[in-house]
Design a protein around this motif. Sequence first.
Motif, PDB file in Angstrom:
ATOM      1  N   LYS A 125      -1.974  -4.608  -0.672  1.00 40.27           N
ATOM      2  CA  LYS A 125      -2.065  -3.542   0.325  1.00 40.27           C
ATOM      3  C   LYS A 125      -2.132  -2.200  -0.393  1.00 40.27           C
ATOM      4  O   LYS A 125      -1.498  -2.012  -1.434  1.00 40.27           O
ATOM      5  CB  LYS A 125      -0.856  -3.557   1.264  1.00 40.27           C
ATOM      6  CG  LYS A 125      -0.798  -4.764   2.197  1.00 40.27           C
ATOM      7  CD  LYS A 125       0.384  -4.656   3.144  1.00 40.27           C
ATOM      8  CE  LYS A 125       0.404  -5.832   4.119  1.00 40.27           C
ATOM      9  NZ  LYS A 125       1.548  -5.739   5.070  1.00 40.27           N
ATOM     10  N   ASP A 147      -6.055  -1.520   3.974  1.00 39.09           N
ATOM     11  CA  ASP A 147      -5.074  -1.155   5.003  1.00 39.09           C
ATOM     12  C   ASP A 147      -5.787  -0.565   6.217  1.00 39.09           C
ATOM     13  O   ASP A 147      -5.381  -0.785   7.362  1.00 39.09           O
ATOM     14  CB  ASP A 147      -4.073  -0.129   4.456  1.00 39.09           C
ATOM     15  CG  ASP A 147      -3.125  -0.726   3.428  1.00 39.09           C
ATOM     16  OD1 ASP A 147      -3.465  -1.785   2.858  1.00 39.09           O
ATOM     17  OD2 ASP A 147      -2.051  -0.140   3.197  1.00 39.09           O
ATOM     18  N   ALA A 150      -7.304  -3.392   8.354  1.00 41.57           N
ATOM     19  CA  ALA A 150      -6.297  -4.071   9.173  1.00 41.57           C
ATOM     20  C   ALA A 150      -5.885  -3.219  10.375  1.00 41.57           C
ATOM     21  O   ALA A 150      -5.551  -3.751  11.435  1.00 41.57           O
ATOM     22  CB  ALA A 150      -5.071  -4.402   8.319  1.00 41.57           C
ATOM     23  N   ASP A 155     -13.193  -3.321  14.444  1.00 41.63           N
ATOM     24  CA  ASP A 155     -14.003  -3.884  13.358  1.00 41.63           C
ATOM     25  C   ASP A 155     -15.017  -2.860  12.857  1.00 41.63           C
ATOM     26  O   ASP A 155     -16.178  -3.178  12.589  1.00 41.63           O
ATOM     27  CB  ASP A 155     -14.722  -5.151  13.839  1.00 41.63           C
ATOM     28  CG  ASP A 155     -15.379  -5.918  12.692  1.00 41.63           C
ATOM     29  OD1 ASP A 155     -14.807  -5.928  11.590  1.00 41.63           O
ATOM     30  OD2 ASP A 155     -16.473  -6.486  12.909  1.00 41.63           O
TER      31      ASP A 155
END
Length: 272
Positions: A125, A147, A150, A155
């Motif tokens: 991360k 990060d 996520a 998207d």
Amino acid sequence: MTIVTIGIAAGTMLVMAVIMSYILGWANVKFHVEVDPRVEAVNNALPGANCGGCGFIGCSDYAEAVVKDNAPVNKCPVGGAACAAEVAGIMGIEAGEALIFRPVVHCGATADEKKGRTDYFGEQKCAAATLVAGVQSCTFGCLGFGDCVAACKYDAIHVEKGLAVVDYEKCIGCGACVKACPRNIVTMSLFEEDRVPAVLCSNKDKGKDVTSVCDKGCIGCKACTRIDDMFVMDGDIAITVGDGYSAEKVENVDKAIEKCPNDCINYVGKTV
């Protein structure tokens, strides 16, 4: 005796229930807070994404702010101009211009273009890697562990060759990627056109220090600032003035891109 006891207990419970009902009814009237019906109307007009792109925790908080605190009606990046017009109608005001803000990743170097990058085997991360010295020599560059990927619900951002890249066809400007980046190299920028120029570097060091860690960093040569006033210096790094671009400046921007010795100025936005 048992029947009498049960009867007393039942009677006591009934009396207590009546008393509590009365107390609750009184409290409901005494402490009732009148809710402006416009709050619900505005909330229903919003898309319900709860993305936080408006600067509030969610749609309901934004709706309350619009009604109670006169917050601007055009702050919803998901709903856009149509949503702003509907909310403005509810409030009985003019919507005003709906400004479009989208994220820009101020780093243009892929993993191969960053010098001094070492293997990292810790938690995959960015928030963890940025705490470790020596992951890459440039402490301003994209770490590439995703990060921001996520954090995005749409998207609309991906890591390609170690570099975060925004998909502007999907991006709605919620700002989640900005909050997720531990190095603060992703910023919300004003998009006055579908595509705007940006300086894809965040390194604030002197030119010689920049070139020692990256092939694509801004060296502060000021070439772009001499071409158009939409490029200005912020210390040792060039930046773009947020409201300085228009379609008429394409020729000057193209010249600035051509003159930039490290190719760190480019267009970002939707593909045309």
